[in-house]
Design a protein around this motif. Structure first.
Motif, short mmCIF file in Angstrom:
data_model
loop_
_atom_site.label_atom_id
_atom_site.label_comp_id
_atom_site.label_asym_id
_atom_site.label_seq_id
_atom_site.Cartn_x
_atom_site.Cartn_y
_atom_site.Cartn_z
N GLN A 198 47.92 12.95 33.44
CA GLN A 198 46.92 12.19 32.17
C GLN A 198 46.62 13.86 31.59
O GLN A 198 47.15 14.04 30.42
N GLU A 199 46.00 14.69 32.83
CA GLU A 199 45.18 15.75 32.06
C GLU A 199 45.94 16.48 32.08
O GLU A 199 46.64 17.17 31.03
N GLN A 200 47.43 16.96 33.34
CA GLN A 200 48.66 17.82 32.95
C GLN A 200 49.42 17.56 31.39
O GLN A 200 49.78 18.56 30.54
N VAL A 201 49.74 16.09 31.45
CA VAL A 201 50.81 16.21 30.33
C VAL A 201 50.20 16.36 29.19
O VAL A 201 50.16 16.82 27.83
N PHE A 202 48.78 15.44 28.81
CA PHE A 202 48.35 16.24 27.93
C PHE A 202 47.98 17.47 27.38
O PHE A 202 47.77 17.82 26.35
N ARG A 204 49.81 20.15 28.59
CA ARG A 204 51.11 19.94 28.54
C ARG A 204 51.44 20.27 26.67
O ARG A 204 51.98 21.21 25.65
N HIS B 79 38.37 13.56 26.01
CA HIS B 79 38.47 14.22 27.13
C HIS B 79 36.99 13.44 27.93
O HIS B 79 37.47 13.34 29.05
N TRP B 117 51.41 21.84 38.18
CA TRP B 117 49.99 21.62 38.18
C TRP B 117 48.72 22.31 38.32
O TRP B 117 49.11 22.73 39.41
N ALA B 159 52.40 9.28 33.40
CA ALA B 159 51.24 8.82 32.01
C ALA B 159 52.24 9.88 30.94
O ALA B 159 51.05 9.95 30.01
N GLU B 160 53.13 9.65 31.14
CA GLU B 160 53.52 9.93 29.41
C GLU B 160 53.31 9.13 28.95
O GLU B 160 53.55 8.97 27.05
N ASP B 162 51.34 6.75 28.72
CA ASP B 162 50.09 6.96 28.68
C ASP B 162 49.72 7.53 27.12
O ASP B 162 48.92 6.98 26.51
N ILE B 163 49.57 9.08 27.76
CA ILE B 163 49.79 9.81 26.55
C ILE B 163 50.29 9.41 25.30
O ILE B 163 49.45 9.96 24.14
#
Lengths: 210, 210
Positions: A198-202, A204, B79, B117, B159-160, B162-163
């Protein structure tokens, strides 16, 4: 080795080891003198299994005891052992509002039908899913419903990896242990990876200005 | 509505509601007479949020209190709120064997590097992941390591989704709430779906004779 060395090598205290012995979660050692018992590498390994399920997987001790009894059974069943481990799912308590639960239940059924899944209504996973969606509905977060189909698709891809891991092994007790560890520790791994991802996608997307 | 009706509609007992009021997790109601306080739909909604995080998400009360304080902050941070909710991850205790942890750490780093990552070493997800793999290694279940790359790929796909769910919303408090619920209740949803999917895949392969 003596119980002191078993304790030192496993990191589990002597009183806790004695508790596991009393509860038959750990087999007795070999008595080699009136006041001396010897433990093997097998005891060390069993202690590590117990502590992994408790410390990392978060399973309660009674559940671990039942799972171990299944692994030790003369004809252990993968299905039964994993079902026992599944009871570690959070217990759902509190408010039960019928209206959003009925809506959530129908939605989950439509997602499962679209994937060709057959799931009994009293399946603990089904119940947990319906309850989570009903809560989202009560909180006016119905947008979450639309994620469930894609989550189910990705969960199936994860399950293919899970089942590959236990396929082709013939020692049933080993398969049961793999299935339990893969499910319980695997939940921790997937939860952790999801949060990191989630953090990586966010980050990016933020970097891309969107 | 009065506190009795708030209790009835939320399914939360009056003493528990009073506890949340004392702990400032629930804002005070409007005093309309010396011994009469009125609560609104907003109070009901807040109670549902609290109980969803506790009952379904399994978060401890102190964590919920911190998450709510972040949602209520004048400039809430997605965050920070999600990081607070993440503390609900099982606490890792017990044996710490350095050798398998070092091997597990290097393995996790190689998987992350392959995906591009960047994760700080003190990230709670990183720690949980390394510990789960170290336990697998201690239990001679190193085959599990080879699943991690594929799990990471699928976690990124999750995660994609999720975001996407929180993108495009501008009310920051709402985004924070969506992110916390999506993470905490989402974990329950994905865990449940994985377990159901395992059975589907297992049964399908058995039916295909393999």
């Amino acid at each position: 080795m003596r119980i002191g060395e078993l304790s030192r090598r496993s990191g589990v205290s002597v009183p806790t080891i004695k508790y596991y012995l009393r509860e038959k979660m750990l087999p007795e050692g070999e008595r080699i003198a009136a006041n001396q018992v010897r433990y093997s590498e097998e005891h060390l390994r069993r202690l590590r299994l117990i502590r992994s399920l408790i410390d990392v997987g978060g399973l309660p001790v009674p559940t671990v005891r039942e799972v171990l009894a299944e692994i030790d059974a003369s004809q252990p069943s993968v299905h039964h052992a994993v079902a026992l481990a599944h009871r570690g799912l959070p217990v759902l308590t509190g408010e039960r509002s019928d209206e959003p639960r009925e809506e959530a239940r129908r939605y989950v059924e439509s997602v499962f039908a679209a994937r060709g899944w057959t799931v009994p209504e009293d399946h603990p996973g089904f119940t947990a899913l319906v309850e989570a969606l009903a809560r989202m509905s009560l909180l006016n977060q119905r947008g979450f419903f639309e994620c469930v189909g894609r989550y189910a698709e990705l969960a199936e891809a994860i399950a293919e990896v899970d089942i590959d891991l236990i396929s082709g092994h013939t020692d049933v007790a080993d398969v049961v242990e793999k299935a339990v560890l893969g499910t319980v520790l695997g939940d921790v791994v997937i939860t952790a990876l999801r949060r990191i991802a989630q953090e990586q996608v966010f980050n990016r997307r933020m970097a891309q200005g969107g």
